[in-house]
Motif scaffolding. Structure first.
Motif, PDB file in Angstrom:
ATOM      1  N   SER A 165      40.259  41.564  43.970  1.00  0.00           N
ATOM      2  CA  SER A 165      41.112  40.896  42.981  1.00  0.00           C
ATOM      3  C   SER A 165      41.740  41.901  42.031  1.00  0.00           C
ATOM      4  O   SER A 165      42.905  41.777  41.649  1.00  0.00           O
ATOM      5  N   ARG A 166      40.982  42.906  41.631  1.00  0.00           N
ATOM      6  CA  ARG A 166      41.507  43.898  40.697  1.00  0.00           C
ATOM      7  C   ARG A 166      42.461  44.884  41.368  1.00  0.00           C
ATOM      8  O   ARG A 166      43.164  45.627  40.675  1.00  0.00           O
ATOM      9  N   LEU A 223      31.588  35.173  37.661  1.00  0.00           N
ATOM     10  CA  LEU A 223      30.483  35.556  38.547  1.00  0.00           C
ATOM     11  C   LEU A 223      29.273  36.024  37.745  1.00  0.00           C
ATOM     12  O   LEU A 223      28.130  35.737  38.114  1.00  0.00           O
ATOM     13  N   ASN A 224      29.508  36.736  36.641  1.00  0.00           N
ATOM     14  CA  ASN A 224      28.388  37.158  35.784  1.00  0.00           C
ATOM     15  C   ASN A 224      27.676  35.944  35.194  1.00  0.00           C
ATOM     16  O   ASN A 224      26.433  35.902  35.134  1.00  0.00           O
ATOM     17  N   CYS A 266      39.969  39.681  34.736  1.00  0.00           N
ATOM     18  CA  CYS A 266      38.857  39.429  33.810  1.00  0.00           C
ATOM     19  C   CYS A 266      38.048  38.187  34.177  1.00  0.00           C
ATOM     20  O   CYS A 266      36.828  38.230  34.255  1.00  0.00           O
ATOM     21  N   GLU A 298      35.377  38.107  37.253  1.00  0.00           N
ATOM     22  CA  GLU A 298      34.144  38.867  37.000  1.00  0.00           C
ATOM     23  C   GLU A 298      33.264  38.154  35.976  1.00  0.00           C
ATOM     24  O   GLU A 298      32.039  38.070  36.148  1.00  0.00           O
ATOM     25  N   TYR A 330      36.506  35.449  46.052  1.00  0.00           N
ATOM     26  CA  TYR A 330      35.614  35.730  44.914  1.00  0.00           C
ATOM     27  C   TYR A 330      35.086  37.157  44.968  1.00  0.00           C
ATOM     28  O   TYR A 330      33.927  37.430  44.671  1.00  0.00           O
ATOM     29  N   ASN A 331      35.953  38.065  45.344  1.00  0.00           N
ATOM     30  CA  ASN A 331      35.619  39.482  45.408  1.00  0.00           C
ATOM     31  C   ASN A 331      36.341  40.199  44.268  1.00  0.00           C
ATOM     32  O   ASN A 331      37.571  40.263  44.227  1.00  0.00           O
ATOM     33  N   VAL A 332      35.568  40.718  43.318  1.00  0.00           N
ATOM     34  CA  VAL A 332      36.144  41.328  42.123  1.00  0.00           C
ATOM     35  C   VAL A 332      36.961  42.568  42.468  1.00  0.00           C
ATOM     36  O   VAL A 332      38.059  42.776  41.927  1.00  0.00           O
ATOM     37  N   THR A 333      36.447  43.377  43.367  1.00  0.00           N
ATOM     38  CA  THR A 333      37.156  44.612  43.719  1.00  0.00           C
ATOM     39  C   THR A 333      38.516  44.315  44.334  1.00  0.00           C
ATOM     40  O   THR A 333      39.536  44.915  43.954  1.00  0.00           O
TER      41      THR A 333
END
Length: 515
Positions: free
Chosen positions: A145-146, A357-358, A351, A354, A140-143
């Motif tokens: 994952s992207r 999580l928001n 997409c 993130e 669950y790490n956006v950085t």
């Protein structure tokens, strides 16, 4: 005598109309005071002296003012419809003679493994890209994952997979549910099911879960006579790296009505291998009052997650949030009336994660002055409360399981020498088997009901009480006042107007004759 002198004499001899009218009103009030059922009114007009009459007048005015105040207060309270909670135990009769119920509906049991994706699946030949992808997304790490390189040939091939695909293919197999019995009969052979499956599987964010008694067809009695027994195998040696890092292992279990889905529940119970759990259930129903007395919304009945509840409302809110921002949802809802499509792993990485999580941060933030999911409470919902107790599995029992040929055959299917997965001893059984005994301690249903505590009966009672205590009045007294008002109105207003007009007409005719 001239014409004008005759008219002036007639006017002088006639009494003043206003004086007569006021005298008649007082006379009517005196007569009313002598005969009315309202206490104390007669003393205002017929008291023995002025002091007594004045005292009763002041007392009557004060009582009337306070009575009006109390009546207005009671009406305002009735309009606001205050509510309270009423607790009662209801035994639903099933026979015309009012006999106690002979059975009770078993809950749907949702069970999710803490090992969402097996190591043996991720380590399969050809699944290297899936393993790297899962280990990245599941942080669950956006950085991170992207940063996935989708131009890589292996990643490009799997970019249209969904999280559902990974969970369904890599989740625990059906065979991990070793046993399901009810009243010592195999669940698959229960006549109550009429050939329907006794469990279904559903892909959820918690993993590939079992939904046992999915349609709520199984019923039973209280005590050990009607208990359901489940046995599951945790398969700890097949835990993935991510699952092994978690502090809990085993399963999460939840008990709910068949019209709900486990994904909508806010909590469940952890059950660990090596133990037998006894679950004492009680069925409870909550009934809430709709506006204006309460806040529930009776128009909310069904959702894409089954019957309406606050949990299903939140799940729908999350799906709308994701769909509006990414054009897809985390997982396909069980009743997909909105035709949502699950996010591909590429959509989720770029997409969906993130946005998810928001949403979680906003929804769980208690300092915000707005609610992104304004969910009303349902007007009626059923839920099962559970009390769990546990005991370690007996070594003799685990040895007995190991000697069972069916168990031995099952353990053989799990062996994977390459991954060092092998179960062959009673200690392996002890470390992986968990048993659930589910039963009802009683067949009565508890109902918690929100009721309006101030009804029209309370309003009439308060109005009647304050009128009787402070004014000595009743409904008939009010009728008497109305009768006095109407009769006086007719007598002194309508009657005088008619008489005055008749006198004027007569005067005109006399003048004409004299002329």
């Amino acid at each position: 005598m001239t014409e004008y002198q005759a008219v002036d004499k007639q006017r002088e001899s006639s009494p003043a109309p206003s004086s007569n009218r006021s005298t008649s009103w007082v006379k009517d009030l005196k007569l009313f005071a002598e005969s009315t059922t309202a206490h104390g009114v007669s003393q205002i007009f017929c008291g023995s002296n002025k002091a007594i009459r004045f005292f009763y007048l002041l007392a009557w005015i004060a009582c009337v003012i306070y009575t009006v105040y109390m009546i207005i207060t009671s009406i305002v309270t009735f309009i606001n419809k205050p509510t309270g909670t009423k607790y009662e135990v209801i035994v639903d009769a099933v026979d015309p003679d009012g006999a106690k119920p002979q059975s009770i509906k078993f809950p749907t049991v949702s069970i999710c493994s803490h090992n969402k994706v097996k190591k043996s699946y991720l380590q399969q030949d050809g699944n290297t890209a899936v393993r790297h992808l899962w280990e990245t997304l599941d942080t669950y790490n956006v950085t991170k994952s992207r940063s996935i390189n989708w131009e890589n040939d292996e990643m490009y091939k799997i970019q249209n997979m969904t999280l559902e695909d990974i969970i369904e293919r890599g989740g625990p197999a059906n065979s991990r549910l070793l046993m399901c019995t009810q009243r010592n009969k195999n669940c698959a052979k229960l006549k109550l099911l009429h050939g329907a499956p006794y469990f279904k599987r559903e892909a959820t964010p918690s993993g590939y879960c079992w939904r046992i008694n999915p349609d709520g067809l199984i019923i039973g009695k209280s005590g050990d006579w009607g208990k359901m027994q489940l046995m599951l195998f945790a398969d700890l040696k097949d835990y993935s790296k991510r699952s092994s890092d978690l502090p809990q292992y085993g399963y999460t279990v939840a008990f709910h009505d068949s019209k709900y889905y486990g994904v909508t529940l806010n909590s469940g119970y952890y059950i660990s291998p090596g133990s037998i759990y006894k679950v004492d259930l009680a069925l409870k129903t909550e009934v809430r009052e709709p506006p204006p007395g309460g806040s529930c919304n009776a128009s909310l009945i069904n959702t894409t997650y089954g019957a309406y509840s606050e949990g299903s409302c939140i799940q729908e809110c999350k799906d709308r949030w994701l769909f509006e921002r990414c054009g897809c949802v985390h997982m396909t809802p069980p009743i997909n009336t909105e035709s949502y499509q699950p996010c591909t792993v590429k959509q989720w990485a770029n997409c969906g994660l993130e946005a998810y999580l928001n949403f979680s941060n906003l929804y769980t933030d208690p300092t915000l002055d707005f609610n992104i999911c304004p969910c009303s409470s349902p007007c009626e919902e059923s839920h099962y409360t559970a009390q769990l107790s546990s005991s370690a599995l007996s070594p003799v029992y685990t040895q007995k399981l190991l000697s069972d040929k069916n168990i031995q055959g099952f353990l053989g299917t799990l062996s994977n020498e390459k991954l060092n997965i092998k179960y062959s001893t009673s200690e392996d059984i002890l470390q992986n088997v968990v048993v659930l005994e589910i039963l009802f301690s009683s067949m009565v249903t508890s109902e918690i009901k929100q009721v309006v505590t101030y009804t029209s009966a309370n309003l009439l009672g308060d109005i009647g009480g304050v009128l009787g205590l402070f004014c000595g009045a009743s409904v008939f007294t009010i009728v008497e006042f109305l009768q006095l008002f109407l009769s006086s109105l007719q007598k002194h207003c309508l009657g005088d107007c008619g008489g005055k007009k008749k006198s004027e007409d007569q005067g005109r005719s006399d003048n004409v004759e004299m002329s």
